[in-house]
Design an enzyme around this catalytic site. Structure first.
Site, short mmCIF file in Angstrom:
data_model
loop_
_atom_site.label_atom_id
_atom_site.label_comp_id
_atom_site.label_asym_id
_atom_site.label_seq_id
_atom_site.Cartn_x
_atom_site.Cartn_y
_atom_site.Cartn_z
CB CYS A 26 -0.92 0.01 1.22
SG CYS A 26 -2.27 1.20 1.06
CB CYS B 90 -1.83 4.88 3.38
SG CYS B 90 -1.80 3.36 4.33
CB CYS C 227 -4.36 3.91 -0.17
SG CYS C 227 -4.79 3.77 1.57
CE LYS D 290 -7.87 -1.25 4.25
NZ LYS D 290 -6.45 -0.98 4.03
NE ARG E 210 -6.77 4.84 8.57
CZ ARG E 210 -7.98 5.11 8.11
NH1 ARG E 210 -8.58 6.23 8.47
NH2 ARG E 210 -8.57 4.29 7.27
NE ARG F 175 -6.57 4.90 4.77
CZ ARG F 175 -5.58 5.78 4.76
NH1 ARG F 175 -5.53 6.71 3.81
NH2 ARG F 175 -4.64 5.74 5.69
CD GLU G 21 -14.10 -3.97 -4.53
OE1 GLU G 21 -13.17 -4.60 -5.04
OE2 GLU G 21 -14.20 -2.73 -4.62
CE LYS H 216 -7.38 -3.76 7.48
NZ LYS H 216 -6.49 -2.94 6.77
CB SER I 20 -5.26 -1.42 15.01
OG SER I 20 -6.02 -0.56 14.19
C1 PBG Z 1 -2.98 0.14 4.80
C2 PBG Z 1 -3.59 -0.67 5.88
C3 PBG Z 1 -4.38 -0.27 6.96
C4 PBG Z 1 -4.58 -1.40 7.74
C5 PBG Z 1 -3.95 -2.46 7.10
N1 PBG Z 1 -3.36 -1.99 5.94
C6 PBG Z 1 -4.86 1.07 7.35
C7 PBG Z 1 -5.86 1.77 6.51
O1 PBG Z 1 -6.36 1.27 5.52
O2 PBG Z 1 -6.11 2.93 6.87
C8 PBG Z 1 -5.32 -1.45 9.03
C9 PBG Z 1 -4.90 -2.54 9.96
C10 PBG Z 1 -5.38 -2.38 11.37
O3 PBG Z 1 -6.14 -1.45 11.70
O4 PBG Z 1 -4.99 -3.22 12.18
N2 PBG Z 1 -3.85 0.65 3.87
#
Ligand code: PBG
Length: 322
Positions: free
Chosen positions: A119, A121, A129, A194, A204, A216, A232, A247, A273
């Site tokens: 990615c 970002c 991203c 996602k 983040r 996003r 998707e 996710k 997270s």
């Molecule tokens: C990168 C990415 C993100 C996460 C995984 N890959 C953050 C986002 O999309 O803002 C989140 C993982 C997590 O919150 O544990 N794009």
């Protein structure tokens, strides 16, 4: 009472309950998401994710060893570069943070299966991203950089790549680039379903990747949608994805089941997270039993149909919930 059927009969003892258990968790289904950063000899605890750390490459071995000791043999790497710019050039730099971390890990721990998050970002100064055209993330220009990033990870030794950007067509673009360079055997795990989720907040902070403006929602999915998840997922199947991810996990288990029921590929669920942070905060207050809660959360993902579970609790799960 003349009851023919008594479901409680099968709940009479722990041995019996385990015998008839429908969902079993296996260490080999777990993936540990790990943060690596530029610099030397540093391990920093992540404020929003107590118990999780950012490691410089020279210190990451400590955590890899702990994962291996717990029986976890797959890791997903996220890079935190020192320098960010408009086009995220550290994402595809040969000596970028993920590239160096993968080289190190595969050399020191060849038995580890290394997956890399692909990615932009974490690498762009604006935190989006992809590359910008005014304030719009330019899809097709971004594809070129994602493919370049994935290739550089694989050339550094990554066993699998996992694009998380949500640009249209990225699986096809990455597959084509990998194949053209002779990497036909490297699988792609697509973050196919996602959602634009507030559950990524702590991540983040960990990666310093919050968007500098806007959000996003023009590329990640609207969490009110279910049919779109299948759209998707099926697109990524057509484009050549090998594994599909849903996710976040906990609040999206209906989608795990939806994808499981309609697609033949392995399905991964990512307990993100925010899920980890909520459990940590509540258990630190003594309001919930951390150990029991994480086992229940993991079981729910597998019960919903996941084959693979990404979790910051991989070590704890491997030790306690099997
Ligand atoms: C990168 C990415 C993100 C996460 C995984 N890959 C953050 C986002 O999309 O803002 C989140 C993982 C997590 O919150 O544990 N794009």
């Amino acid at each position: 009472m003349n009851l023919q059927i008594r479901p409680r009969r099968l709940r009479g003892s722990e041995t019996l309950r385990k015998m008839v258990r429908e969902t079993r968790i296996d260490r080999s289904s777990l993936i540990y998401p790990m943060f690596v950063m530029d610099g030397e000899n540093k391990v920093e605890e992540i404020t929003s994710l107590p118990g999780q750390y950012r490691y410089t490459v020279d210190r990451m071995g400590e955590e890899l060893e702990r994962q291996l000791d717990a029986g976890v043999s797959s890791v997903m790497l996220f890079g935190i570069p020192e320098k960010k710019d408009e086009v995220g050039s550290q994402a595809y730099a040969e000596d970028g943070i993920v590239q160096r971390a993968v080289r190190y890990a595969k050399k020191e721990f060849p038995e580890l299966y290394m997956i890399t998050d692909v990615c932009m970002c974490e690498y762009t100064s604006h935190g989006h991203c992809g590359v910008l055209c005014d304030h719009y993330v330019d899809n097709d220009e971004t594809l070129k950089l994602l493919a370049k990033t994935a290739l550089s990870h694989v050339e550094a030794g990554a066993d699998m790549v996992a694009p998380s950007d949500m640009m249209d067509g990225r699986i096809a673009a990455i597959r084509e680039t990998l194949d053209a360079s002779g990497h036909v055997t490297v699988p792609i795990m697509s973050y196919a379903v996602k959602y634009a989720s507030s559950f990524y907040g702590p991540f983040r902070e960990a990666a310093g990747s919050a968007p500098a403006f806007g959000d996003r929602k023009s590329y990640q999915m609207d969490f009110h949608n279910r049919r779109e998840a299948l759209k998707e997922a099926l697109l990524d199947v057509e484009e050549g994805a090998d594994i599909l991810m849903v996710k976040p996990a906990m609040t999206y288990l209906d989608l795990v089941r939806e994808v499981r029921d309609h697609v033949n590929l392995p399905v991964a669920a990512y307990s993100v997270s925010g899920e980890y942070a909520m459990v940590k905060a509540a258990s630190a207050n003594g309001w919930i039993d951390e150990e029991k809660i994480i086992c229940e959360m993991a079981a729910s993902a597998f019960r919903a149909g996941a084959d693979i579970y990404l979790t910051y609790y991989s070590k704890e799960l491997a030790g306690r919930c099997l």
